[in-house]
Scaffold this active site. Sequence first.
Site: not given
Length: 157
Positions: A16, A40, A89, A126
């Site tokens: 990040h 989440k 990514r 994360s």
Amino acid sequence: MIAVVPGSFDPLTMGHLDIIRRAAVMYERVVVGVGQNSTKSYLFAPPERLELAAAACSDLENVEVRGFEGLLVDFCRTVGAQAIVKGARTGTDFDNELLMARMNWALTGVETVILPAAAAWGHVSSTLVRQISLLGGDVTDYVPPQVWHRLQERAPR
Ligand code: PNS
């Protein structure tokens, strides 16, 4: 131009931070938006995620960290941002971002710039950082020091 770098940042990782630093080179001002993804569940509460993100960005003069609730496009309007910057990514990340970028553009015309994640952070998320840390693994290389200390407090001894 002002850009928003949004995310849950649960917690903020070196991946990040790399995207935020690169956005700070591209835009006059960057607002890091610490938001909520309703799908989440989080390890860190919103104030803690914001505090850790702010600590990691404290040396970046044109970067401000703010929390937001509700729609990202409304937050962009509030801070006067013309662009959203996200990192990707993998192809899967890109596909997810593409859908949100198109929806956010359809909602208000805000543009999204998707930066390819640096190869060094291509395996960092994360979710993996939380999982590895909570199981006693070493995540020193993947998070800023403040985040590492906070994860250590949560990890079983
Ligand atoms: O790092 P994350 O968890 O992928 O961050 C997701 C976040 C918070 C940026 C995203 O869930 C979001 O934009 N939430 C705000 C609600 C919203 O605008 N939803 C519609 C997106 S098209």
